[in-house]
Design a protein around this motif. Structure first.
Motif, mmCIF file in Angstrom:
data_model
loop_
_atom_site.group_PDB
_atom_site.id
_atom_site.type_symbol
_atom_site.label_atom_id
_atom_site.label_comp_id
_atom_site.label_asym_id
_atom_site.label_seq_id
_atom_site.Cartn_x
_atom_site.Cartn_y
_atom_site.Cartn_z
ATOM 1 N N GLN A 254 0.838 -1.193 0.000
ATOM 2 C CA GLN A 254 0.000 0.000 0.000
ATOM 3 C C GLN A 254 0.875 1.246 0.000
ATOM 4 O O GLN A 254 1.923 1.303 0.647
ATOM 5 N N ALA A 255 0.417 2.261 -0.735
ATOM 6 C CA ALA A 255 1.101 3.549 -0.769
ATOM 7 C C ALA A 255 0.052 4.646 -0.674
ATOM 8 O O ALA A 255 -1.144 4.418 -0.880
ATOM 9 N N TRP A 256 0.522 5.833 -0.343
ATOM 10 C CA TRP A 256 -0.380 6.980 -0.273
ATOM 11 C C TRP A 256 0.289 8.179 -0.920
ATOM 12 O O TRP A 256 1.497 8.397 -0.793
ATOM 13 N N GLY A 257 -0.515 8.934 -1.607
ATOM 14 C CA GLY A 257 -0.031 10.161 -2.215
ATOM 15 C C GLY A 257 -1.137 10.776 -3.057
ATOM 16 O O GLY A 257 -2.284 10.323 -3.055
ATOM 17 N N LEU A 258 -0.769 11.821 -3.774
ATOM 18 C CA LEU A 258 -1.710 12.550 -4.612
ATOM 19 C C LEU A 258 -1.004 12.924 -5.901
ATOM 20 O O LEU A 258 0.223 12.759 -6.029
ATOM 21 N N THR A 259 -1.758 13.470 -6.828
ATOM 22 C CA THR A 259 -1.129 14.030 -8.025
ATOM 23 C C THR A 259 -0.027 14.993 -7.610
ATOM 24 O O THR A 259 1.067 15.009 -8.185
ATOM 25 N N GLU A 260 -0.306 15.781 -6.578
ATOM 26 C CA GLU A 260 0.631 16.809 -6.139
ATOM 27 C C GLU A 260 1.929 16.259 -5.556
ATOM 28 O O GLU A 260 2.903 17.011 -5.409
ATOM 29 N N THR A 261 1.968 14.958 -5.214
ATOM 30 C CA THR A 261 3.194 14.381 -4.650
ATOM 31 C C THR A 261 3.883 13.437 -5.621
ATOM 32 O O THR A 261 4.810 12.743 -5.251
ATOM 33 N N GLU B 91 -4.837 16.383 9.820
ATOM 34 C CA GLU B 91 -4.561 16.495 8.392
ATOM 35 C C GLU B 91 -3.127 16.067 8.090
ATOM 36 O O GLU B 91 -2.193 16.403 8.827
ATOM 37 N N ILE B 92 -2.957 15.333 6.996
ATOM 38 C CA ILE B 92 -1.637 14.891 6.566
ATOM 39 C C ILE B 92 -1.023 15.989 5.706
ATOM 40 O O ILE B 92 -1.638 16.454 4.734
ATOM 41 N N VAL B 93 0.198 16.401 6.074
ATOM 42 C CA VAL B 93 0.921 17.412 5.301
ATOM 43 C C VAL B 93 2.239 16.807 4.828
ATOM 44 O O VAL B 93 2.801 15.909 5.472
ATOM 45 N N VAL B 94 2.711 17.287 3.693
ATOM 46 C CA VAL B 94 3.869 16.677 3.027
ATOM 47 C C VAL B 94 4.826 17.772 2.579
ATOM 48 O O VAL B 94 4.408 18.857 2.147
ATOM 49 N N ARG B 95 6.117 17.471 2.647
ATOM 50 C CA ARG B 95 7.139 18.384 2.145
ATOM 51 C C ARG B 95 8.272 17.570 1.531
ATOM 52 O O ARG B 95 8.675 16.548 2.075
ATOM 53 N N SER C 264 -2.727 18.232 2.361
ATOM 54 C CA SER C 264 -3.323 17.257 1.447
ATOM 55 C C SER C 264 -4.844 17.224 1.477
ATOM 56 O O SER C 264 -5.471 16.796 0.508
ATOM 57 N N GLY C 265 -5.441 17.629 2.600
ATOM 58 C CA GLY C 265 -6.881 17.473 2.739
ATOM 59 C C GLY C 265 -7.280 16.076 3.176
ATOM 60 O O GLY C 265 -8.461 15.788 3.357
ATOM 61 N N ASP C 266 -6.310 15.186 3.363
ATOM 62 C CA ASP C 266 -6.571 13.832 3.857
ATOM 63 C C ASP C 266 -6.372 13.801 5.371
ATOM 64 O O ASP C 266 -5.470 14.455 5.909
ATOM 65 N N ILE C 267 -7.202 13.014 6.040
ATOM 66 C CA ILE C 267 -7.104 12.835 7.483
ATOM 67 C C ILE C 267 -6.454 11.480 7.761
ATOM 68 O O ILE C 267 -6.813 10.464 7.157
ATOM 69 N N GLY C 268 -5.492 11.474 8.668
ATOM 70 C CA GLY C 268 -4.827 10.229 9.029
ATOM 71 C C GLY C 268 -4.220 10.332 10.407
ATOM 72 O O GLY C 268 -4.351 11.349 11.091
ATOM 73 N N THR D 293 -2.530 27.827 -4.901
ATOM 74 C CA THR D 293 -1.191 27.466 -4.438
ATOM 75 C C THR D 293 -0.950 27.976 -3.027
ATOM 76 O O THR D 293 -0.457 27.247 -2.155
ATOM 77 N N ARG D 294 -1.329 29.222 -2.773
ATOM 78 C CA ARG D 294 -1.150 29.788 -1.434
ATOM 79 C C ARG D 294 -1.989 29.035 -0.407
ATOM 80 O O ARG D 294 -1.565 28.829 0.732
ATOM 81 N N ALA D 295 -3.179 28.618 -0.805
ATOM 82 C CA ALA D 295 -4.055 27.902 0.125
ATOM 83 C C ALA D 295 -3.523 26.511 0.448
ATOM 84 O O ALA D 295 -3.784 25.973 1.533
ATOM 85 N N ALA D 296 -2.782 25.911 -0.480
ATOM 86 C CA ALA D 296 -2.315 24.531 -0.295
ATOM 87 C C ALA D 296 -1.014 24.446 0.485
ATOM 88 O O ALA D 296 -0.720 23.401 1.076
#
Length: 534
Positions: free
Chosen positions: A328-335, A381-385, A412-416, A400-403
């Motif tokens: 299993q993996a997790w991510g978004l288009t943005e990652t 919320e899950i945040v990524v850098r 990400s808008g995902d809860i974990g 972009t500023r909001a994200a």
């Protein structure tokens, strides 16, 4: 005599790696020189060796350049998975242009927004989608229309106003030029599904793609010469940048199928001894139902990634019992796409987890109000850098500023939540949370429980309006036998695993659940189904 102070030499910027060329088209050209006869793409419409792939993309680059395409321009592609998709992408890269893979399932208003919003001036299209482009072309920036006319899987009779690309490729001289592209240069413009509004254009740089490849190399068991399988839509980053692009860069073979079919997938995996593949849970669930699937030799499958939607633990257990470890993996288009990954050796003891951060990616779980990091077990919320994270949204500084926050964390808008060992567990999308009687209910948690119920094939949980509770939990389910499962059965099965307020109060049985092209449940349509049933 005193020791002299050591001299620290600052590396010359050209020798530091900061200016290295990351253009995948350059890697394809190298592979064509050194292993030109190796099959790069296996496709029912015609295989491509590395020499052939490089030649065709170089010829198309000449055609595009003659039409005015230059560095930074956008080139759109509209069609199913095919060799032409990959040729178009590499031709754009050769010129330094930005590739825009378009979702072929978009309704025409959505197609118009994507084509217009991207600013693409040229589109390469299959016949099956030509009429849709025709109806929106006047409201886009498109000035040139190329039609794929040499793919037996996408036959075309030809059409006025469109240039068949085969005679153009036959007569064009392959351009020797290869644009040098660095980490911050845009490579792909990929639009989100737009389920919560107008689709946003995610800018993925050559660095984003390259760092994702490095992350995958360090975490998964992939090797030079591997065979990867591509049946998930290539216009999504999960399919394109998990294994396909990096397999081509490394000189492996990509088996391309226009769409996913369970029996065809099994035949291909066995015949071509596939080593790696990406898919959504729905694909692996359908594959598991093919008669005799686990009687076949699947021992060569080493890197099998499942993502894009919540993964039922029962599905992972089913495959693991037959020696196939779904990772299993997790991510978004943005990652681009992976932020976390569950190592194969932890598949069972951390079942249900989306894994740990990729080697060069940071992941946190933060409070949705204070933005402070949370303790293990606390959902937020899950945040990524990291260098695999998008540079931002195309022509959309507000989004972009909001994200991104001031420290560069992408929200990400995902809860974990993280466990004590730092493994991530996905709870749900923040926007999908149900508030019933003042209690928070995360649909994905309920879905995971119900997905393991005997007789249940697919399940979605949504919140619907309720006079007493504000919202109530509704389950929309596909089952083997509609007469065999009732709401009382559903509640009784889940009662031992979920708090009472999380149990569904409504049940809707449907032949199939609507999903978008990335395999995610279309909660807007599903919520409407549940409300109509109520």
């Amino acid at each position: 005599m005193l020791d002299e102070e050591p001299t620290v030499t600052t590396p010359h910027p050209l020798n530091s790696g900061l200016r290295v060329d990351l253009n995948p088209a350059a890697a394809i050209a190298r592979n064509a020189r050194h292993q030109g006869d190796t099959v790069a793409v296996r496709y029912e419409g015609g295989d491509l060796t590395y020499a052939r792939l490089d030649d065709r993309s170089a010829r198309l680059a000449t055609v595009l350049a003659q039409g005015g395409v230059a560095d930074g321009d956008r080139v759109a592609y509209l069609g199913l998975n095919s060799g032409a998709f990959l040729v178009t992408m590499l031709a754009a890269f050769r010129l330094g242009a930005v590739f825009v893979p378009v979702n072929y399932r978009l309704a025409e208003p959505e197609l118009e927004r994507v084509l217009h919003g991207s600013g693409a001036t040229v589109v390469v299209c299959e016949e099956g989608h030509r009429e849709s482009v025709e109806r929106v072309r006047e409201r886009t920036h498109l000035t040139r229309f190329l039609l794929v006319d040499d793919d037996p899987e996408a036959p075309t009779p030809g059409a006025a106003g469109w240039e068949p690309w085969s005679p153009l490729l036959e007569t064009a001289l392959p351009t020797p030029a290869l644009a040098v592209k660095h980490a911050d240069d845009a490579a792909i413009l990929m639009f989100t599904s737009g389920t919560t509004g107008a689709p946003k254009g995610v800018v993925l740089t050559h660095g984003n793609a390259w760092w994702n490849a490095v992350n995958v190399e360090l975490r998964l068991d992939t090797r030079r010469g591997d065979v990867t399988y591509a049946a998930a839509p290539l216009f999504h980053i999960g399919a394109l940048n998990s294994f396909v692009l990096r397999t081509l860069v490394r000189g492996g073979t990509v088996v391309v199928r226009r769409a996913f079919d369970p029996q065809t997938c099994l035949d291909d995996v066995v015949t071509h001894r596939v080593n790696s593949m990406f898919g959504v849970p729905q694909m692996f669930g359908a594959l598991a139902r093919v008669p005799g699937v686990f009687e076949q030799d699947l021992s060569h499958l080493r890197a099998v990634v499942v993502a894009g939607a919540p993964v039922p633990p029962s599905l992972i257990e089913q495959y693991a019992a037959h020696g196939v470890l779904l990772q299993q993996a997790w991510g978004l288009t943005e990652t681009a796409p992976f932020a976390t990954h569950l190592p194969a050796e932890r598949t069972l003891d951390k079942i249900g987890s989306a894994g740990i951060p990729m080697p060069f990616t940071e992941v946190r779980v933060v409070d949705t109000v204070t933005q402070e990091p949370l303790k293990p077990g606390e959902p937020g919320e899950i945040v990524v850098r990291g260098p695999n994270v998008t540079a931002g949204y195309w022509n959309n500084p507000e989004a972009t500023r909001a994200a991104f926050d001031d420290e560069g964390w992408f929200h990400s808008g995902d809860i974990g939540h993280l466990d004590e060992d730092g493994f991530l567990y996905i709870v749900d999308r923040l926007k999908d949370m149900i508030i019933s009687g003042g209690e928070n209910v995360y649909p994905a948690e309920v879905e995971r429980v119900l997905a393991a119920m005997p007789g249940v094939h697919d399940v979605a949980v949504v919140g619907v309006p309720d006079e007493q509770w504000g919202e109530t939990v509704a389950a929309v389910v596909t089952v083997a036998d509609p007469e065999a499962i009732t709401l009382e059965d559903i509640r009784a099965y889940a009662a031992g695993q979920l708090a009472r307020y999380k149990l569904p109060r409504r049940l809707t049985l449907v032949p199939a659940l609507p999903r978008n092209t990335s395999g995610k449940l279309d909660k807007t349509v599903i919520r409407r189904m549940a409300e109509e049933e109520g």
